[in-house]
Design a protein around this motif. Structure first.
Motif, PDB file in Angstrom:
ATOM      1  N   SER A 285       1.017  -1.169  -0.136  1.00  0.00           N
ATOM      2  CA  SER A 285       0.094  -0.410   0.460  1.00  0.00           C
ATOM      3  C   SER A 285       1.109   0.836   0.484  1.00  0.00           C
ATOM      4  N   GLY A 286       1.657   1.281   0.602  1.00  0.00           N
ATOM      5  CA  GLY A 286       2.409   2.330   0.451  1.00  0.00           C
ATOM      6  C   GLY A 286       3.909   2.886  -0.339  1.00  0.00           C
ATOM      7  N   ILE A 287       4.179   1.629  -0.748  1.00  0.00           N
ATOM      8  CA  ILE A 287       4.660   1.366  -2.427  1.00  0.00           C
ATOM      9  C   ILE A 287       3.723   2.295  -3.654  1.00  0.00           C
ATOM     10  N   ASN A 288       2.295   1.490  -3.357  1.00  0.00           N
ATOM     11  CA  ASN A 288       1.717   2.017  -4.240  1.00  0.00           C
ATOM     12  C   ASN A 288       1.281   3.580  -4.003  1.00  0.00           C
ATOM     13  N   GLY A 289       0.960   4.092  -2.943  1.00  0.00           N
ATOM     14  CA  GLY A 289       1.010   5.821  -2.682  1.00  0.00           C
ATOM     15  C   GLY A 289       2.027   5.888  -3.147  1.00  0.00           C
ATOM     16  N   ALA A 290       3.133   6.100  -2.821  1.00  0.00           N
ATOM     17  CA  ALA A 290       4.294   6.512  -3.395  1.00  0.00           C
ATOM     18  C   ALA A 290       4.916   6.481  -4.694  1.00  0.00           C
ATOM     19  N   LYS A 291       4.413   6.110  -5.594  1.00  0.00           N
ATOM     20  CA  LYS A 291       4.156   5.794  -7.087  1.00  0.00           C
ATOM     21  C   LYS A 291       3.351   6.373  -7.670  1.00  0.00           C
ATOM     22  N   ALA A 292       2.121   5.987  -7.343  1.00  0.00           N
ATOM     23  CA  ALA A 292       1.422   6.593  -7.652  1.00  0.00           C
ATOM     24  C   ALA A 292       1.293   8.129  -7.552  1.00  0.00           C
ATOM     25  N   ALA A 293       2.301   9.150  -7.052  1.00  0.00           N
ATOM     26  CA  ALA A 293       2.595  10.464  -6.443  1.00  0.00           C
ATOM     27  C   ALA A 293       3.606  10.298  -7.629  1.00  0.00           C
TER      28      ALA A 293
ATOM     29  N   SER B 124       6.258   8.555 -10.475  1.00  0.00           N
ATOM     30  CA  SER B 124       6.969   6.585 -10.856  1.00  0.00           C
ATOM     31  C   SER B 124       7.842   6.554 -10.257  1.00  0.00           C
ATOM     32  N   SER B 125       8.697   7.708 -11.004  1.00  0.00           N
ATOM     33  CA  SER B 125      10.008   7.584 -10.344  1.00  0.00           C
ATOM     34  C   SER B 125      11.079   8.012  -9.223  1.00  0.00           C
ATOM     35  N   THR B 126      10.258   7.970  -8.282  1.00  0.00           N
ATOM     36  CA  THR B 126      10.587   8.042  -6.829  1.00  0.00           C
ATOM     37  C   THR B 126      11.044   6.571  -6.401  1.00  0.00           C
ATOM     38  N   ALA B 127      12.058   6.136  -6.196  1.00  0.00           N
ATOM     39  CA  ALA B 127      12.646   4.969  -5.681  1.00  0.00           C
ATOM     40  C   ALA B 127      12.102   4.259  -4.535  1.00  0.00           C
ATOM     41  N   ILE B 128      12.383   3.703  -3.457  1.00  0.00           N
ATOM     42  CA  ILE B 128      12.005   2.506  -3.172  1.00  0.00           C
ATOM     43  C   ILE B 128      13.070   2.272  -1.956  1.00  0.00           C
ATOM     44  N   VAL B 129      12.936   2.228  -0.581  1.00  0.00           N
ATOM     45  CA  VAL B 129      13.647   1.767  -0.054  1.00  0.00           C
ATOM     46  C   VAL B 129      13.335   1.074   1.323  1.00  0.00           C
TER      47      VAL B 129
ATOM     48  N   GLY C 122       5.762 -11.144  -3.367  1.00  0.00           N
ATOM     49  CA  GLY C 122       6.286 -10.514  -4.168  1.00  0.00           C
ATOM     50  C   GLY C 122       6.355  -8.995  -4.285  1.00  0.00           C
ATOM     51  N   ILE C 123       6.727  -8.608  -3.262  1.00  0.00           N
ATOM     52  CA  ILE C 123       6.833  -7.090  -2.924  1.00  0.00           C
ATOM     53  C   ILE C 123       8.394  -6.835  -3.838  1.00  0.00           C
ATOM     54  N   ALA C 124       8.508  -5.510  -4.637  1.00  0.00           N
ATOM     55  CA  ALA C 124       9.699  -4.778  -5.165  1.00  0.00           C
ATOM     56  C   ALA C 124       9.899  -3.575  -3.924  1.00  0.00           C
ATOM     57  N   TRP C 125      11.215  -3.196  -4.341  1.00  0.00           N
ATOM     58  CA  TRP C 125      12.248  -2.529  -3.937  1.00  0.00           C
ATOM     59  C   TRP C 125      13.030  -1.674  -4.584  1.00  0.00           C
ATOM     60  N   ASP C 126      13.905  -1.089  -4.736  1.00  0.00           N
ATOM     61  CA  ASP C 126      14.770  -0.217  -5.281  1.00  0.00           C
ATOM     62  C   ASP C 126      16.453  -0.391  -4.268  1.00  0.00           C
ATOM     63  N   TYR C 127      16.289  -0.335  -2.803  1.00  0.00           N
ATOM     64  CA  TYR C 127      16.993  -0.055  -2.151  1.00  0.00           C
ATOM     65  C   TYR C 127      17.097  -1.517  -1.134  1.00  0.00           C
ATOM     66  N   THR C 128      18.214  -1.932  -1.253  1.00  0.00           N
ATOM     67  CA  THR C 128      18.368  -2.478   0.090  1.00  0.00           C
ATOM     68  C   THR C 128      18.945  -1.552   2.098  1.00  0.00           C
ATOM     69  N   GLY C 129      17.722  -1.478   2.385  1.00  0.00           N
ATOM     70  CA  GLY C 129      17.874  -0.553   3.585  1.00  0.00           C
ATOM     71  C   GLY C 129      18.511  -0.473   5.065  1.00  0.00           C
ATOM     72  N   VAL C 130      19.907  -0.513   5.296  1.00  0.00           N
ATOM     73  CA  VAL C 130      19.994  -1.273   6.771  1.00  0.00           C
ATOM     74  C   VAL C 130      20.456   0.007   7.811  1.00  0.00           C
ATOM     75  N   SER C 131      20.015  -0.111   9.092  1.00  0.00           N
ATOM     76  CA  SER C 131      20.597   0.420   9.869  1.00  0.00           C
ATOM     77  C   SER C 131      21.615  -0.453  10.255  1.00  0.00           C
ATOM     78  N   TYR C 132      23.494   0.652  10.584  1.00  0.00           N
ATOM     79  CA  TYR C 132      24.564   0.685  10.639  1.00  0.00           C
ATOM     80  C   TYR C 132      24.606   1.011  12.123  1.00  0.00           C
ATOM     81  N   TYR C 133      24.653   0.813  13.491  1.00  0.00           N
ATOM     82  CA  TYR C 133      25.799   1.635  14.750  1.00  0.00           C
ATOM     83  C   TYR C 133      26.271   1.197  14.583  1.00  0.00           C
ATOM     84  N   PRO C 134      28.189   1.414  14.786  1.00  0.00           N
ATOM     85  CA  PRO C 134      29.377   0.301  15.067  1.00  0.00           C
ATOM     86  C   PRO C 134      29.078  -0.252  16.776  1.00  0.00           C
TER      87      PRO C 134
END
Length: 369
Positions: free
Chosen positions: A187-195, A197-202, A225-237
């Motif tokens: 739902s969130g991905i679809n909302g961002a892309k509808a607004a 389409s070039s926004t990349a999903i993290v 079946g979720i499609a995303w563009d960037y695999t994001g992580v937090s990393y606090y050493p």
């Protein structure tokens, strides 16, 4: 007056050699979610020389090309909302910076330990939550696009290791079945892309040094079946494993999912001293990483090391690094508790500005990449 530290010529030459053989990271970011409130409460920002200017411009000149802004649904203090995000986004774009919008889907902090539904959504079932997530995401992203400052990147949730919008979207409440969570993500991905389409999903989880966790979580999301563009992580050493484990996790994630990897949050102290009455989250020498003292040099070296790790991810899939809350200096009224004006800031010793708002030369590490 102490002059700003210059990046050694040898380091610049080394960076040039790296870049010639390997595409440099393209996201060199800073989360500035606290900035507008800081400014409104009297916070000021300066170059190392003492010249006052816009914090975003100072960051840009320090190598930061992307700003991250969190969004809460109905923030009690009137910040982290659409109006504030639009205002800061306009400034950032005027300095040539890109925008990453971080949707928390809450009225307050969302992280692995809490994903509290917004008060206005508290009685919603899963179907109503899906509609609310779509509408909220679309509304913010469309407003940014209409302003001429479209979101370049959007996070659907913040550190969602155990899901979001508890309990309907909480993994541990449904025996780690990803079906509900992935409905909400879609739902969130679809909302961002509808607004726009070039926004990349993290998609973003914490514990960036834990490869088994990353593999399990993203394997399950992919299976839905979720499609995303960037695999994001937090990393606090000081919390999320060794630097070596981070390298292993990022390399493996980039290979397994064939997507760029992004360290969405990281930070390191430049001092153990506190700038206000609140104890620092990282305020003890025992919490530090060996070889990286709580000094400007130690902070610089840690930023450089994490950027180097991301930059060395094979196949040019190391996207970048975003420093968390680099502008969160100690300003009365801008503390951790957004409904308690007297609460302090536990993070100011990890900012990229000192306690008086003067830029630290440690941010120059971004210029190497």
């Amino acid at each position: 007056m102490k002059l700003p530290r210059l990046i050694p010529l040898a380091a610049l030459l080394a960076a040039a050699l790296v870049s010639s053989a390997h595409a440099a990271i393209w996201i060199k970011g800073c989360d500035v979610s606290s900035l507008k409130k800081s400014e409104d409460k009297g916070g000021k920002y300066f170059y190392a020389s003492g010249y006052q200017d816009d914090a975003l411009k100072i960051l840009r000149d320090g190598g930061v090309n992307t700003v991250r802004l969190k969004v809460w649904v109905n923030s009690p203090d009137g910040y982290h909302n659409k109006a504030r995000v639009l205002a800061v986004a306009k400034r950032a774009k005027s300095f040539g910076q890109k925008i990453l919008v971080d949707f928390h889907y809450s009225d307050t902090w969302a992280d692995p330990g809490k994903q509290t539904k917004p008060s206005a959504w508290s009685s919603y079932n899963l179907s109503a939550l899906n509609t609310a997530v779509y509408n909220h995401t679309y509304d913010i992203c469309k407003a940014l696009a209409n302003q001429g400052t479209p979101a370049d990147y959007v996070q659907i949730g913040n550190e969602i290791n155990d899901g979001l919008l508890w309990n309907e979207g909480r993994l541990s409440s449904v025996n780690y079945n990803f079906t509900n969570l992935c409905q909400l993500l879609r739902s969130g991905i679809n909302g961002a892309k509808a607004a726009n389409s070039s926004t990349a999903i993290v998609l973003h989880i914490a514990k960036g040094g834990d490869w088994e966790l990353i593999k399990w979580w993203f394997d399950n999301v992919k299976a839905q079946g979720i499609a995303w563009d960037y695999t994001g992580v937090s990393y606090y050493p000081y919390w999320h494993g060794s630097l070596t484990s981070l390298q292993t996790a990022l390399n493996n994630a980039a290979s397994r999912f064939a997507k760029p990897v992004l360290v969405v949050e990281t930070a390191y102290p430049f001092t153990l001293a506190a700038g206000d009455s609140a104890a620092n989250n990282i305020g003890l020498s025992s919490q530090l990483v060996s070889g990286y003292p709580a000094t400007l040099q130690g902070q610089y070296d840690m930023i450089k090391k994490i950027c180097t790790i991301v930059n060395s991810v094979p196949n040019n899939r190391g996207a970048g690094v975003i420093y968390w809350e680099g502008t969160w200096t100690p300003v009365t009224g801008n503390g951790w508790d957004n409904i308690n004006a007297s609460s302090g800031n536990n993070w100011e010793n990890q900012a990229l500005f000192d306690f008086t708002g003067k830029a630290l030369w440690s941010m120059d590490a971004f210029k190497l990449f």
